[in-house]
Design a protein around this motif. Sequence first.
Motif, PDB file in Angstrom:
ATOM      1  N   ASP A  38       0.835  -1.198   0.000  1.00  0.00           N
ATOM      2  CA  ASP A  38       0.000   0.000   0.000  1.00  0.00           C
ATOM      3  C   ASP A  38       0.876   1.256   0.000  1.00  0.00           C
ATOM      4  O   ASP A  38       0.584   2.228  -0.705  1.00  0.00           O
ATOM      5  N   GLN A  41       2.213   1.716  -3.471  1.00  0.00           N
ATOM      6  CA  GLN A  41       1.177   2.224  -4.368  1.00  0.00           C
ATOM      7  C   GLN A  41       0.940   3.717  -4.144  1.00  0.00           C
ATOM      8  O   GLN A  41       0.763   4.474  -5.099  1.00  0.00           O
ATOM      9  N   GLN A  42       0.964   4.161  -2.895  1.00  0.00           N
ATOM     10  CA  GLN A  42       0.812   5.584  -2.602  1.00  0.00           C
ATOM     11  C   GLN A  42       1.985   6.369  -3.179  1.00  0.00           C
ATOM     12  O   GLN A  42       1.805   7.473  -3.707  1.00  0.00           O
TER      13      GLN A  42
END
Length: 83
Positions: A38, A41-42
């Motif tokens: 995550d 992805q950020q």
Amino acid sequence: MIEKYQGYTAVRKVGQGFRPVGKHSFKMIYNARAVKYDLIQQFEASTGILLPSGVKSNLCTQPVPILGKELAVMKLQIKETKP
């Protein structure tokens, strides 16, 4: 795996028991790899650069403090090279 969940996150004392109040969204985290993925992805969304899958898998195997430092250094290097 990270799941978005809508549920009660606070309780209030009512009489002799507690009662759930305030529905707020929160994330359920089941493993550290999902958190790392995550974060990656950020990072990709904020920089607009897609990392190859091999780089992502190497970053996911590193401890979180090292991963954060590496992503921060990569972001600084990207900012310096952009005109």
